[in-house]
Design an enzyme around this catalytic site. Structure first.
Site, PDB file in Angstrom:
ATOM      1  N   SER A 165      -7.272  16.137  85.893  1.00 54.61           N
ATOM      2  CA  SER A 165      -6.890  15.049  86.967  1.00 54.61           C
ATOM      3  C   SER A 165      -8.415  15.283  87.902  1.00 54.61           C
ATOM      4  O   SER A 165      -9.073  16.214  87.901  1.00 54.61           O
ATOM      5  CB  SER A 165      -6.085  15.561  87.895  1.00 54.61           C
ATOM      6  OG  SER A 165      -5.897  14.830  89.234  1.00 54.61           O
ATOM      7  N   TYR A 187      -1.145  22.392  92.674  1.00 55.66           N
ATOM      8  CA  TYR A 187      -1.144  21.636  91.601  1.00 55.66           C
ATOM      9  C   TYR A 187      -2.595  21.509  91.033  1.00 55.66           C
ATOM     10  O   TYR A 187      -2.917  21.601  89.930  1.00 55.66           O
ATOM     11  CB  TYR A 187      -0.644  20.083  91.910  1.00 55.66           C
ATOM     12  CG  TYR A 187      -1.131  19.214  90.893  1.00 55.66           C
ATOM     13  CD1 TYR A 187      -0.216  19.084  89.768  1.00 55.66           C
ATOM     14  CD2 TYR A 187      -2.155  18.320  91.168  1.00 55.66           C
ATOM     15  CE1 TYR A 187      -0.630  18.284  88.825  1.00 55.66           C
ATOM     16  CE2 TYR A 187      -2.443  17.332  90.220  1.00 55.66           C
ATOM     17  CZ  TYR A 187      -1.726  17.245  89.235  1.00 55.66           C
ATOM     18  OH  TYR A 187      -2.196  16.177  88.115  1.00 55.66           O
ATOM     19  N   LYS A 246      -4.599  22.684  87.358  1.00 49.39           N
ATOM     20  CA  LYS A 246      -5.337  21.907  86.618  1.00 49.39           C
ATOM     21  C   LYS A 246      -6.860  22.743  86.203  1.00 49.39           C
ATOM     22  O   LYS A 246      -7.316  22.648  85.159  1.00 49.39           O
ATOM     23  CB  LYS A 246      -5.641  20.343  86.956  1.00 49.39           C
ATOM     24  CG  LYS A 246      -4.326  19.616  86.998  1.00 49.39           C
ATOM     25  CD  LYS A 246      -3.790  19.452  85.637  1.00 49.39           C
ATOM     26  CE  LYS A 246      -2.329  18.797  85.449  1.00 49.39           C
ATOM     27  NZ  LYS A 246      -1.806  18.829  84.252  1.00 49.39           N
TER      28      LYS A 246
END
Ligand code: UDP
Length: 334
Positions: free
Chosen positions: A125, A149, A153
């Protein structure tokens, strides 16, 4: 014909990628625990593609279930979507996010290694770039996290970067995926109040929600509202096809942005969606949302050079396809 395993293949981006892979001639097996996908997605994929869909209900946190997939199928490569993706929720439940996103990746890599399958595309992302004034962002920009989050990643990318040359890894950094399949039979379908802009606007357009709150109009952008690089989910899906093809054909790894390179403001999106659904959409200006940055846009040239990837669909296409999907679903549920 190469056989590809799609973890999380019944989800929003996974289901669109399924169709793009099948269209490109791949055989595809979906592995999904349906924690964030509707149970009718496989039958819809079957209706659209005209062929039987191979789905295994299973969890990347379950090593036995993963091993069984590689025992039963001669898999050539994996596209790994299965992960949790809500930034806000990750702040509430950091361990759950790390467990699923990092632990799930490790389980998958072990199962792959055991089966001698060493080609993987990883859903990353633009969030790995953190808050930066460098726009559009090139892939060699340093990574930093602003949420658990985002941390998962970055950790996923770093784990993949430790693998030796037996492996070929495609790291795809998504910008803002929106829109729906041209069939209007699959799309994004959040069951709660959406956090993201386009699903929220869609619910204002259907009348399920009254008004959009535009988070801030005092950013240093042309109209003061936040600017993002929205990319049509079908373009994004094609990026995955090019990525796995490249891994299988060349055996070498790549890390690329998947975006259009063009920025649109919140008000640009409100306008484009209003045109798509032929309504004046109700919005008000509200305070900035915590953690938001002014501008986030991709430098898209590396994906073009290394994979031949180029997004072809416009913001108008994204809004029209979203509205065709959302309004169709609404008609069917009445
Ligand atoms: N946004 C907004 N109202 C909303 C949701 C989002 O104004 O209800 C804005 C947000 O501040 C950002 C842009 O829309 O500028 C895209 O937000 P989204 O959550 O869709 O994606 P993000 O870029 O945060 O991942």
């Amino acid at each position: 014909m190469a056989k590809i395993l799609l973890t999380g293949g019944a989800g929003y981006i996974g289901s669109h990628t399924y169709l793009a892979l099948v269209e490109a001639g791949f055989e595809v097996v979906i592995f999904d625990n349906f924690s964030n996908a509707k149970p009718d997605v496989p039958s819809r994929l079957q209706d659209i593609s005209g062929d039987a869909v191979h789905v295994i209900q299973g969890d990347v946190l379950n090593r036995d279930e993963l091993a069984a997939v590689f025992d039963a199928h001669q898999i050539d490569g994996v596209v790994h979507f299965a992960a949790k993706k809500a930034v806000g929720e990750s702040v509430e439940k950091p361990l759950e996010y790390i467990h699923t996103n990092v632990g799930g990746l490790l389980n998958l890599l072990s199962a792959m290694d055991g089966a001698g399958v060493r080609r993987i595309v990883f859903s990353s992302s633009a969030t790995v770039y953190g808050d930066t004034d460098v726009q559009p962002i090139p892939e060699d920009h340093p990574r930093t996290y602003t949420s658990p989050y985002a941390y998962t990643k970055i950790a996923g990318e770093q784990i993949l970067e430790q693998l030796n040359d037996d492996w070929a890894v495609g790291i795809l950094r998504y910008f803002n995926p929106v829109g729906a399949h041209q069939s209007a039979m699959i799309g994004e379908d959040p069951s709660d109040i959406p956090n993201n802009l386009v699903p929220y606007i869609a619910k204002v357009a259907t009348g399920d929600l009254e008004q959009l709150a535009v988070f801030g109009d005092d950013y240093d952008t042309p109209d003061g509202t936040g600017v993002r690089d929205y990319i049509h989910v079908e373009d994004l899906a094609n990026g995955h096809v090019l990525s796995i093809k490249s891994l299988l054909e060349t055996g070498s790894s790549h890390t690329v942005n998947l975006g259009t390179g063009e920025g649109s403001s919140v008000l640009d999106v409100v306008r484009a969606y209003g045109e798509a659904c032929d309504q004046d959409l109700n919005y008000k200006i509200a305070p900035r949302r915590d953690g938001d940055v002014a501008v986030l846009t991709a430098r898209p040239t590396k994906a073009k050079e290394e994979l031949g990837f180029e997004a072809t669909r416009s913001l108008a296409d994204m809004c029209r396809s979203s509205w065709a999907w959302v309004s169709g679903q609404r008609r069917n549920s009445k």
